[in-house]
Design a protein around this motif. Structure first.
Motif, mmCIF file in Angstrom:
data_model
loop_
_atom_site.group_PDB
_atom_site.id
_atom_site.type_symbol
_atom_site.label_atom_id
_atom_site.label_comp_id
_atom_site.label_asym_id
_atom_site.label_seq_id
_atom_site.Cartn_x
_atom_site.Cartn_y
_atom_site.Cartn_z
ATOM 1 N N ASN A 191 1.354 7.715 -13.992
ATOM 2 C CA ASN A 191 2.102 6.712 -13.224
ATOM 3 C C ASN A 191 3.003 7.367 -12.189
ATOM 4 O O ASN A 191 3.087 6.916 -11.039
ATOM 5 N N ARG A 192 3.682 8.437 -12.601
ATOM 6 C CA ARG A 192 4.580 9.131 -11.666
ATOM 7 C C ARG A 192 3.800 9.736 -10.506
ATOM 8 O O ARG A 192 4.209 9.639 -9.349
ATOM 9 N N ARG A 193 2.655 10.312 -10.823
ATOM 10 C CA ARG A 193 1.834 10.929 -9.786
ATOM 11 C C ARG A 193 1.256 9.878 -8.830
ATOM 12 O O ARG A 193 1.104 10.129 -7.635
ATOM 13 N N SER A 194 0.906 8.718 -9.351
ATOM 14 C CA SER A 194 0.365 7.669 -8.478
ATOM 15 C C SER A 194 1.420 7.211 -7.476
ATOM 16 O O SER A 194 1.104 6.932 -6.309
ATOM 17 N N LEU A 195 2.673 7.161 -7.909
ATOM 18 C CA LEU A 195 3.758 6.806 -6.988
ATOM 19 C C LEU A 195 3.945 7.894 -5.928
ATOM 20 O O LEU A 195 4.160 7.603 -4.749
ATOM 21 N N GLU A 196 3.886 9.151 -6.362
ATOM 22 C CA GLU A 196 4.020 10.267 -5.423
ATOM 23 C C GLU A 196 2.904 10.248 -4.385
ATOM 24 O O GLU A 196 3.128 10.557 -3.209
ATOM 25 N N LYS A 197 1.704 9.892 -4.821
ATOM 26 C CA LYS A 197 0.540 9.920 -3.945
ATOM 27 C C LYS A 197 0.395 8.650 -3.104
ATOM 28 O O LYS A 197 -0.409 8.605 -2.168
ATOM 29 N N GLY A 198 1.154 7.610 -3.446
ATOM 30 C CA GLY A 198 1.101 6.380 -2.662
ATOM 31 C C GLY A 198 -0.053 5.467 -2.997
ATOM 32 O O GLY A 198 -0.671 4.868 -2.097
ATOM 33 N N CYS A 199 -0.369 5.346 -4.280
ATOM 34 C CA CYS A 199 -1.420 4.405 -4.687
ATOM 35 C C CYS A 199 -1.006 3.724 -5.987
ATOM 36 O O CYS A 199 -0.152 4.231 -6.722
ATOM 37 N N GLN A 200 -1.608 2.590 -6.256
ATOM 38 C CA GLN A 200 -1.292 1.846 -7.475
ATOM 39 C C GLN A 200 -2.304 2.172 -8.556
ATOM 40 O O GLN A 200 -3.507 2.104 -8.336
ATOM 41 N N LEU A 201 -1.797 2.503 -9.744
ATOM 42 C CA LEU A 201 -2.667 2.865 -10.856
ATOM 43 C C LEU A 201 -2.885 1.666 -11.767
ATOM 44 O O LEU A 201 -1.930 0.999 -12.183
ATOM 45 N N ASN A 202 -4.145 1.410 -12.092
ATOM 46 C CA ASN A 202 -4.505 0.297 -12.970
ATOM 47 C C ASN A 202 -5.108 0.825 -14.269
ATOM 48 O O ASN A 202 -5.916 1.760 -14.244
ATOM 49 N N ILE A 203 -4.721 0.216 -15.396
ATOM 50 C CA ILE A 203 -5.273 0.602 -16.694
ATOM 51 C C ILE A 203 -6.425 -0.339 -17.031
ATOM 52 O O ILE A 203 -6.271 -1.564 -17.002
ATOM 53 N N ILE A 243 -6.364 13.883 -7.787
ATOM 54 C CA ILE A 243 -7.399 13.262 -6.960
ATOM 55 C C ILE A 243 -6.918 11.959 -6.325
ATOM 56 O O ILE A 243 -7.611 11.416 -5.451
ATOM 57 N N PHE A 244 -5.758 11.449 -6.747
ATOM 58 C CA PHE A 244 -5.235 10.228 -6.136
ATOM 59 C C PHE A 244 -4.935 10.488 -4.658
ATOM 60 O O PHE A 244 -4.415 11.541 -4.300
ATOM 61 N N LYS A 245 -5.264 9.520 -3.805
ATOM 62 C CA LYS A 245 -4.975 9.609 -2.378
ATOM 63 C C LYS A 245 -4.213 8.362 -1.939
ATOM 64 O O LYS A 245 -4.368 7.293 -2.548
ATOM 65 N N LYS A 246 -3.431 8.502 -0.888
ATOM 66 C CA LYS A 246 -2.633 7.389 -0.390
ATOM 67 C C LYS A 246 -3.527 6.200 -0.047
ATOM 68 O O LYS A 246 -4.507 6.333 0.686
ATOM 69 N N GLY A 247 -3.181 5.066 -0.635
ATOM 70 C CA GLY A 247 -3.892 3.834 -0.322
ATOM 71 C C GLY A 247 -5.164 3.596 -1.107
ATOM 72 O O GLY A 247 -5.784 2.531 -0.970
ATOM 73 N N CYS A 248 -5.575 4.566 -1.924
ATOM 74 C CA CYS A 248 -6.811 4.347 -2.698
ATOM 75 C C CYS A 248 -6.539 3.442 -3.889
ATOM 76 O O CYS A 248 -5.389 3.224 -4.278
ATOM 77 N N LYS A 249 -7.604 2.919 -4.452
ATOM 78 C CA LYS A 249 -7.494 2.136 -5.687
ATOM 79 C C LYS A 249 -7.725 3.096 -6.860
ATOM 80 O O LYS A 249 -8.774 3.732 -6.937
#
Length: 474
Positions: A243-255, A222-228
């Motif tokens: 984390n790897r998927r967030s990089l692939e999708k172009g967004c930063q993942l926050n815990i 569900i991650f999209k480029k530029g989303c939070k």
């Protein structure tokens, strides 16, 4: 393609506008391929995952919407294994109390199908649901190319929700994923502002795989480029995948950390505190991120605290009293959530002398033996195994579910032989109404009844409770 004359279509539509019949809408919905049938066929045919979204887009466009239309929605998209409904509901509550017009799509429903689509926190009225339903259903029906050329149930409901939210001009759409994420019907949206992932666990293994790593991969879809993007703390392997998927999708993942204890003081819920704090922390982060993403003023702390104080999400850690007996209801359907549910029940009945009763069912490919092993530790004196049906109308409708319940009964009896602790009675029932009748009418003493294993079972139980309360007051 089936071609109907313009005159017939206009006549049909004019007749439909006279009476948007909710009952007929529910009947038409029941004629669509069910979610269970869809999952079985998807696994059996090894369908291409990308086809799920492409088919949903096909029906979306037939219904009169395009992906460009969906881009007008400002979306908070949430997935996970445990707590995603609670997280979505609390996030919606916070934003609504902050003055925003909210649209919320959730699943499954507990009692009525219109509960899945909510505007400003309230489920659609029957008449409103029927009006939107027939608009979309008729459009799809008219454009069928063959007899079975209709979306399955969840796909249809997703498309219907998009129509509602666009027509109702909501400020924010809170979208709860059905299953997984990557290939879920809801994931045809492109304009995701904020994405959230709740706690992960093993579930829907026939579609998502049987490891947390594969499940995490699907959820992160569900991650999209530029989303939070946000997630609660996960195990190391799952976190690495996210984390790897967030990089692939172009967004930063926050815990996200659990809700601070000082705010937790205003909590008014039966939910275990540690679970609520975890989900609430994520919900607040999602709501804050949405207003920031859109350049709106920051959320006010007193509004957030009031939302937490007034929050209620039916069917999750809910306690209802009937005839001096207490019914503890939770839709736990994974081993991890059942462990928490079991502890919650034992904590609340620790000093009770009431008869301990279990009402249980489970569906799909879940590890029922493990579920029963967890629940057996409660030392129930009575066990009722029943299909997820409030009141059965025809035996043929519950024949297969009853056979499953009989398998559950044998598994429970096997546990009794191994552990040495035996319940006074173990019964299979044709419906929840029959189980409740035995519990309430046949016991002289009060009971503490745990209803769990399936959110659909909890929905049926709430339906029966509403029927009994109505009958008692009349």
């Amino acid at each position: 393609m089936v071609i109907r004359s313009v005159a017939n279509i206009l006549l049909s539509n004019s007749l439909r506008t006279v009476s948007y019949n909710f009952k007929q809408a529910v009947e038409a919905l029941s004629g669509l391929q069910s979610n269970a049938e869809y999952i079985r066929n998807h696994v059996k045919t090894n369908a291409d995952d990308n086809s799920v979204k492409s088919i949903t887009i096909k029906y979306l466009e037939r219904s009169g919407l395009t992906l460009n239309d969906l881009d007008e929605l400002s979306v908070i998209h949430v997935t996970g294994t445990k707590g995603k409904g609670t997280t979505c509901a609390l996030c919606e509550c916070i934003l609504r109390r902050s003055g925003y017009r909210t649209g919320f799509f959730t699943s499954p429903h507990l009692i009525e199908v219109y509960e899945r689509i909510r505007i400003d926190g309230e489920p659609l009225q029957r008449e409103t649901f029927a009006k939107y339903f027939w608009k979309v259903f008729d459009e799809l029906e008219h454009k069928k190319e063959h007899e079975y050329d209709m979306p399955h149930f969840f796909s249809f409901m997703t498309i219907l929700a998009f129509h509602v939210f666009l027509n109702e001009k909501v400020d924010v759409t809170i979208l709860e994923v059905g299953i997984g994420g990557e290939v879920d019907c809801t994931n045809i949206i492109r304009n995701t502002c904020v994405a959230g992932i709740t706690s992960l666990g093993i579930d829907h293994t026939n579609l998502l795989g049987n490891s947390l790593k594969t499940i995490a991969w699907h959820k992160a879809g569900i991650f999209k480029k530029g989303c939070k993007a946000f997630t609660v703390p996960q195990d190391k392997r799952s976190m690495a995948v996210l984390n790897r998927r967030s990089l692939e999708k172009g967004c930063q993942l926050n815990i996200v950390k659990p809700l601070e204890e000082k705010i937790s003081k205003v909590i008014n819920t039966n939910m275990p505190l540690e679970i609520f704090r975890l989900n609430a922390g994520l919900a607040i982060s999602l709501a804050n991120a949405w207003v920031t993403f859109n350049g709106f003023p920051a959320l006010q702390n007193y509004v957030v605290e009031k939302a937490i104080e007034k929050f209620n999400w039916q069917g999750r850690y809910e306690i209802v009293s009937i005839n001096n007996s207490r019914f503890f209801m939770d839709g736990a359907h994974t081993s991890e959530s059942l462990e928490i549910c079991k502890d919650w029940y034992l904590k609340n009945t620790k000093f009770s002398s009431n008869i301990k009763v279990l009402v249980f069912n489970a569906t799909g490919d879940r590890n029922v033996r493990q579920f029963l092993k967890i629940l057996h530790k409660c030392h129930f004196q009575q066990v009722y195994l029943t299909p997820n049906v409030a009141v059965s109308k025809q035996m043929d409708d519950v024949k297969e579910p009853i056979q499953r319940c009989q398998v559950f009964k044998r598994a429970w009896e096997e546990l009794e032989r191994k552990t040495g602790f035996k319940a006074d009675s173990i019964s299979t029932c044709v419906d929840v109404s029959g189980a409740f009748r035995k519990i309430l009418d046949n016991n002289v003493k009060k009971c503490d009844v745990l209803v769990t294993g399936s959110i659909h079972l909890v929905g049926a139980a709430l339906n029966v409770i509403n029927i009994r309360k109505t009958n008692d007051s009349s």
